[in-house]
Motif scaffolding. Structure first.
Motif, PDB file in Angstrom:
ATOM      1  N   LEU A  58       0.826  -1.208   0.000  1.00 39.08           N
ATOM      2  CA  LEU A  58       0.000   0.000   0.000  1.00 39.08           C
ATOM      3  C   LEU A  58       0.859   1.256   0.000  1.00 39.08           C
ATOM      4  CD1 LEU A  58      -2.730  -1.078   2.576  1.00 39.08           C
ATOM      5  CD2 LEU A  58      -2.986  -0.924   0.097  1.00 39.08           C
ATOM      6  N   LEU A  59       1.876   1.281   0.838  1.00 39.97           N
ATOM      7  CA  LEU A  59       2.751   2.451   0.912  1.00 39.97           C
ATOM      8  C   LEU A  59       3.495   2.682  -0.405  1.00 39.97           C
ATOM      9  CD1 LEU A  59       4.147   2.023   4.533  1.00 39.97           C
ATOM     10  CD2 LEU A  59       2.560   3.788   3.724  1.00 39.97           C
ATOM     11  N   ARG A  60       3.982   1.600  -1.021  1.00 36.61           N
ATOM     12  CA  ARG A  60       4.692   1.731  -2.296  1.00 36.61           C
ATOM     13  C   ARG A  60       3.781   2.315  -3.369  1.00 36.61           C
ATOM     14  NH1 ARG A  60       4.653  -1.576  -6.448  1.00 36.61           N
ATOM     15  NH2 ARG A  60       4.081  -3.440  -5.278  1.00 36.61           N
ATOM     16  N   ASN A  61       2.492   1.980  -3.291  1.00 32.88           N
ATOM     17  CA  ASN A  61       1.518   2.464  -4.272  1.00 32.88           C
ATOM     18  C   ASN A  61       0.842   3.770  -3.839  1.00 32.88           C
ATOM     19  OD1 ASN A  61       1.101   0.431  -6.614  1.00 32.88           O
ATOM     20  ND2 ASN A  61       1.426  -0.821  -4.797  1.00 32.88           N
ATOM     21  N   LYS A  62       1.359   4.364  -2.767  1.00 36.40           N
ATOM     22  CA  LYS A  62       0.857   5.647  -2.260  1.00 36.40           C
ATOM     23  C   LYS A  62      -0.632   5.608  -1.916  1.00 36.40           C
ATOM     24  CE  LYS A  62       4.393   8.353  -4.663  1.00 36.40           C
ATOM     25  NZ  LYS A  62       5.294   7.294  -4.957  1.00 36.40           N
ATOM     26  N   ILE A  63      -1.063   4.492  -1.351  1.00 39.76           N
ATOM     27  CA  ILE A  63      -2.446   4.333  -0.904  1.00 39.76           C
ATOM     28  C   ILE A  63      -2.482   4.633   0.589  1.00 39.76           C
ATOM     29  CG2 ILE A  63      -4.324   2.674  -0.561  1.00 39.76           C
ATOM     30  CD1 ILE A  63      -3.331   1.353  -3.200  1.00 39.76           C
ATOM     31  N   GLN A  64      -3.404   5.509   0.977  1.00 38.66           N
ATOM     32  CA  GLN A  64      -3.422   5.966   2.363  1.00 38.66           C
ATOM     33  C   GLN A  64      -4.644   5.525   3.147  1.00 38.66           C
ATOM     34  OE1 GLN A  64      -2.977  10.167   1.643  1.00 38.66           O
ATOM     35  NE2 GLN A  64      -0.754  10.026   1.857  1.00 38.66           N
ATOM     36  N   VAL A  65      -5.547   4.783   2.525  1.00 33.37           N
ATOM     37  CA  VAL A  65      -6.743   4.299   3.210  1.00 33.37           C
ATOM     38  C   VAL A  65      -6.850   2.798   2.979  1.00 33.37           C
ATOM     39  CG1 VAL A  65      -9.257   4.458   3.356  1.00 33.37           C
ATOM     40  CG2 VAL A  65      -7.923   6.508   2.889  1.00 33.37           C
TER      41      VAL A  65
END
Length: 133
Positions: free
Chosen positions: A75-82
């Protein structure tokens, strides 16, 4: 094949072909993108897992927590915050270790969410079919 695909087969009691069609419709309806897994995600997840354990933090479901750590890294690598999950440990870990991910609780029963979605779709399909006649 995503895990939810097998849930669709079981919950809706449909065959593999129907489940594939329904899953593809769902992906299209909600603009679902499946994130790519990379080997470095596992390495980063394993490192994060070890960091959490070495901090002394108690984890209730340790047998699935490594997978959670890998998912956080993806998620962090894909810049997903939720992230939608009922996992309280995951919420606490993200907050304690300053991971920029908001963990939002979802309905207790995934079956209910899936059934309700497809029931709504079926009502719409039936209405559309009647109006075509």
């Amino acid at each position: 094949m995503p895990h939810c695909f097998f849930d669709i087969i079981k919950i809706l009691k449909v065959n593999c072909e129907e489940a594939t069609e329904k899953f593809e419709e769902l992906k299209k309806d909600i603009s679902l993108n499946i994130l790519e897994f990379k080997e470095e995600d596992y390495i980063a997840g394993r490192n994060f897992f070890n960091e959490v354990l070495s901090s002394g933090m108690k984890i209730k479901k340790i047998n699935t927590f490594l997978i959670d750590c890998v998912n956080i890294c993806i998620l962090l690598r894909n810049k997903i915050q939720v992230f939608f999950s009922n996992d309280e440990d995951l919420k606490k870990v993200c907050k304690r270790f300053n991971k920029n991910i908001e963990v939002i609780s979802i309905a207790e029963s995934n079956e209910k969410v899936i059934k309700n979605f497809f029931r709504q779709k079926q009502k719409y399909w039936k209405k559309g079919q009647k109006s075509k006649r």
